[in-house]
Structure formats: C-alpha cells, structure tokens
Write an enzyme that holds these catalytic residues in place. Structure first.
Site, PDB file in Angstrom:
ATOM      1  N   THR A 233      33.170   2.217  38.281  1.00 60.02           N
ATOM      2  CA  THR A 233      31.767   2.388  38.655  1.00 60.02           C
ATOM      3  C   THR A 233      31.280   1.126  39.346  1.00 60.02           C
ATOM      4  O   THR A 233      31.489   0.013  38.849  1.00 60.02           O
ATOM      5  CB  THR A 233      30.892   2.643  37.414  1.00 60.02           C
ATOM      6  OG1 THR A 233      31.359   3.818  36.750  1.00 60.02           O
ATOM      7  CG2 THR A 233      29.442   2.840  37.805  1.00 60.02           C
TER       8      THR A 233
ATOM      9  N   LEU B  76      33.055  -4.396  39.790  1.00 63.45           N
ATOM     10  CA  LEU B  76      33.233  -3.038  39.289  1.00 63.45           C
ATOM     11  C   LEU B  76      33.246  -3.020  37.757  1.00 63.45           C
ATOM     12  O   LEU B  76      33.666  -3.984  37.119  1.00 63.45           O
ATOM     13  CB  LEU B  76      34.535  -2.434  39.804  1.00 63.45           C
ATOM     14  CG  LEU B  76      34.638  -2.121  41.292  1.00 63.45           C
ATOM     15  CD1 LEU B  76      35.956  -1.421  41.585  1.00 63.45           C
ATOM     16  CD2 LEU B  76      33.476  -1.274  41.763  1.00 63.45           C
ATOM     17  N   HIS B  77      32.832  -1.887  37.213  1.00 60.78           N
ATOM     18  CA  HIS B  77      32.888  -1.655  35.769  1.00 60.78           C
ATOM     19  C   HIS B  77      33.913  -0.574  35.471  1.00 60.78           C
ATOM     20  O   HIS B  77      34.075   0.375  36.240  1.00 60.78           O
ATOM     21  CB  HIS B  77      31.523  -1.209  35.243  1.00 60.78           C
ATOM     22  CG  HIS B  77      30.446  -2.223  35.403  1.00 60.78           C
ATOM     23  ND1 HIS B  77      30.125  -3.128  34.423  1.00 60.78           N
ATOM     24  CD2 HIS B  77      29.615  -2.485  36.452  1.00 60.78           C
ATOM     25  CE1 HIS B  77      29.137  -3.903  34.848  1.00 60.78           C
ATOM     26  NE2 HIS B  77      28.813  -3.527  36.069  1.00 60.78           N
ATOM     27  N   GLY B  78      34.609  -0.732  34.349  1.00 65.29           N
ATOM     28  CA  GLY B  78      35.558   0.287  33.919  1.00 65.29           C
ATOM     29  C   GLY B  78      36.965   0.114  34.424  1.00 65.29           C
ATOM     30  O   GLY B  78      37.813   0.990  34.207  1.00 65.29           O
TER      31      GLY B  78
END
Length: 470
Positions: free
Chosen positions: A375, A414-416
């Site tokens: 994400t 970014l995340h994840g």
C-alpha cells in the site's frame, strides 16, 4: 452487537470467531464497527481505508473488505486531535472537542453504512469500542449503546476473566447502563478462562441469578493465535530456533501501522525488541524504523532519545537498518510539512521529505526480483541523491525507496512489504540467516478456523441463532 466491559476484552476476536463460524455454515455475514480509533489501517477494493482489524474480520467472514464495514475511522495525530475518515475517505483533521460536535453527522453516516451492509448480507456483526459504561462519552455515543439503540440491535457483553474482576466488570457495566440499554443485553460472555470450567460454575450461576442475564459462553484462553493486531504489537514471542535474527524497533511515541511489523514479530527465527531508550541497547542485527503518525514529532524524539549515535555504532559493527512508511523519511536529512515546519532526520540517507495529506492506493513492485503487493499512502514526497539507487523496481518516488552504497541502510514509503514470505526471507538473509519462508496469511487462516471450532465447542450456539433470528 458485541460490546466489552473494557478495551481488549476480546471483542475483535469474538467478532472474527462468530464471523467464521457463521460463514462455515453458509450464512452471508459481514463485520461492522461504527467507530474505531487506530493507526493500523487497510485499503478496500472500493478505494477507501478501514481499520486493519476490521479487514481481518472480513477475511474471517469470507467477504471482501468494504468501507461500509468501518464508516468512522479516527487516526490520532496527537493527544488532542485526529484525522477523521468517513466511509473510507478523509473528512478533515479535528480537535477532540470539534469531533464531539460532529458526532451527530458521524452517527448518521454510520447508520447509512450499516443499512447498506444489511441489504447485502443476512447477518451483520457489530463490534463496539472500549466500554459502553464510559460516563463522560455517553452523550452522542455512536460506538456502543448509542448505536445499538439507534438501530435496535441486541447486545452481548464480553469480559476478560484473565485480568481478574470479571464479575465486577460485568455487573458494574450493567449497573451503569440505562434501563433500555440493560434490557438490550441478551447474553454475557466470559473470555480467556484458564482451568477447569466446573470450578467456575458457582460463579456463573450467581452471575445469571444476580443479573438476570444468561451466560452464553465461557471461552477458554487460546494460545498461539496469529491475527492482525488492533493497534499494538503486544507480547513478542520467543524464537523457536537457536539461530535468531535480533531485531530492535525504536518505540516511537506515534508509531503507526503496527501490522507492518507483525510478520517479523511472528517469524520463528526473529527475536524482536521494542526499545524506548537507546541507552538500553541489547545488540541487534537489524534495526527497523517503523511508520509514524507524527513524523516531525518522532524525529525530535529520536534526536532527544540519543538514537542517532547508537544507530551509527550499529552500522559500524555491520548491522542493517530499514525504514518503512514514514520511517523511511526519518532516515533522511530533513522532513517538512505543508505548514512550513521542519525537523532534522537521522541523516543516514541523502534524502529530503515533504509530508502531505494521504492519498492511499494499492502498489505493486519488486524487491530483489520478488513481487511485492503493498500500500502506498502517498503521504511522503522525497527528493535527493539517495533515490538514484532505489530499493524497489516497478514504482517511483518515495515508494521506490532507496538503498545506501554499502547496502546497510535502505527503506521505502510503502506499507505491507514484509507480508510477502519471499521478501521477508530475503530481508532476514541480509542479516546472515538462512531464513524459513513463513506464510503469515496462511497462519492467520489457520487461526480463524481454530476460532470457529472454539465457538462451536464453548459457546451456546443455539442462543446465538435465537438472537440472530430475533
């Protein structure tokens, strides 16, 4: 509706458990939380943002996460204000007092989302927040009994016996409710019980007689569950192998997106330590600078807590340093925001970052040839020489990240990214360990099945079905 006598009484877990139990029986069921305050969020297919734990509950119900499932989301940026997200999209930042005035509109939005879910599903499992007996929050309540009264739904009240005082929690909470709210409670659930249930029976009998309410379940303590955290990392398990990667995470005051760290915390070869003070340094192979809801404030905290000298020492000894989300921006030289405020970063990457309002969207990239589905919240804009050597391929800007010339310092906005088993194994291999590939999603699915079995064995499912039919 599942309400709790306290925070962390087990509401989220019980909703997930009931959701999987019903889904296994072919019932169309969805989770719903009218209001949640959290810094761990997830994107939905309709382009919005909900609490990550609600997305986990949707997986338990075998449905796609939707913004209707968490219509009011509060993301605290300070002790006195939050970003207010309505049906998946940012409304505006509000001080706590301003939000009190907004509650009537928020309740209308929550009811509209609930009605939309009711049209699409046979059952909607509503989760409360905190406790319904918070006297100072009763006016305009939309998180607990205020919502239940508005939509006229039955309530089960859950309490955690493991922390002690379960009979006082249940009877005291009931005593603080109005007459109509008391009548709405149709079941009491005792959660996290350890030992022989027969030894509790006299207390259960007394509770039912005193309260006039049936105890619809005494649920035993379940060890080893792998579920999305609500808004904290909790206890970090001991590695199951002797060859462990020592991971240190600075415990930022405004740490966000705790789920980014969850794959690391749960990995059997990782010993993860949350560290408040740099002078308590335990030694590490990897330091991870986590996401932050207040990067400028956390930049000051890192400086005041003496983290930069300790990180430089960590790097001299060959350690690895990773920054994720806003933690990537903290690795740079300077951070600024749209109001013109600036703070010095850790100065470990040639990078300057500007913080802006989030515009979350899915992102796809490659890390060392491994696909990354993550994400991009779009709240970090970066420039600087460090970006000439991106960490990720297939994306751009802050999302692409950067990696230092010596390969020791790297990160991405970014995340994840650590949720992919191959990417996590690659990160641990940088720390000198032949890492196992652990599928966090598969382990969570196993936990959800355990929860459904737990309901089947220990809950009065006949009472559950009567409540739903009623």
């Amino acid at each position: 509706m599942i309400q709790g006598t306290t925070s962390d009484a087990g509401k989220s877990t019980l909703v997930a458990a009931l959701g999987r139990y019903l889904a296994r029986r072919g019932v169309s069921v969805a989770p719903f939380k009218p209001q949640n305050m959290t810094l761990s969020t997830s994107l939905t297919t309709d382009g919005g943002e909900i609490a990550r734990v609600t997305a986990m509950q949707a997986a338990a119900c075998r449905v796609t996460p939707h913004t209707d499932m968490n219509p009011i989301l509060l993301k605290p940026r300070s002790d006195r204000g939050s970003d207010v997200i309505v049906r998946g999209h940012l409304q505006r930042h509000m001080a706590a007092r301003d939000y009190q005035q907004f509650k009537l509109q928020a309740l209308d939005a929550a009811v509209a989302a609930w009605e939309a879910l009711r049209r699409r599903h046979d059952v909607v499992l509503v989760e409360g927040a905190g406790s319904p007996a918070e006297i100072n929050l009763r006016a305009g309540d939309l998180a607990n009994m205020g919502f239940a009264e508005r939509v006229d739904c039955p309530v089960w009240l859950v309490a955690d016996i493991d922390r002690g005082g379960v009979f006082a929690h249940l009877t005291g909470t009931l005593a603080l409710l109005s007459a109509s709210e008391q009548a709405r409670v149709s079941g009491l659930v005792i959660n996290r019980f350890r030992g022989d249930p027969a030894l509790l029976q006299s207390g259960v009998d007394w509770l039912q007689q005193y309260s006039g309410k049936p105890v619809t379940g005494v649920l035993p303590y379940l060890h080893g569950l792998i579920l999305e955290p609500e808004d904290s990392l909790g206890h970090c398990p001991t590695p199951t192998t002797e060859q462990a990667v020592r991971v240190v995470v600075p415990s930022l005051p405004r740490m966000a997106q705790h789920a980014d760290l969850e794959p690391l915390r749960r990995h059997p070869q990782v010993a993860l330590t949350l560290l408040r003070h740099a002078d308590a340094w335990p030694g590490a192979d990897l330091v991870l600078i986590p996401p932050s809801a207040d990067p400028l404030g956390d930049a000051r905290w890192l400086a005041d807590a003496g983290w930069r000298p300790q990180l430089l020492r960590h790097l001299r000894y060959g350690g690895v340093l990773l920054g994720l989300g806003q933690g990537f921006a903290l690795l740079g030289e300077q951070l600024s925001d749209s109001h013109g405020r600036t703070e010095a970063g850790l100065g470990l990457l040639a990078l300057r970052s500007r913080l802006q309002a989030p515009q979350p969207q899915p992102a796809a990239a490659y890390w060392g040839g491994q696909a990354v589905a993550a994400t991009d919240f779009g709240d970090v804009q970066c420039q600087g020489a460090a970006l000439a050597r991106p960490l990720l391929a297939g994306t751009s800007g802050a999302a692409a990240g950067a990696i230092s010339d010596d390969g020791q310092v790297f990160g991405s906005a970014l995340h994840g990214v650590l949720g992919q088993p191959a990417v996590l194994a690659q990160l641990l291999s940088r720390c000198g360990v032949a890492a196992q590939r652990v599928d966090h999603a598969a382990r969570q699915e196993t936990s959800l099945e355990r929860l459904a079995d737990w309901i089947d064995e220990h809950l009065d499912t006949a009472a559950l079905m009567r409540t739903l039919r009623g």
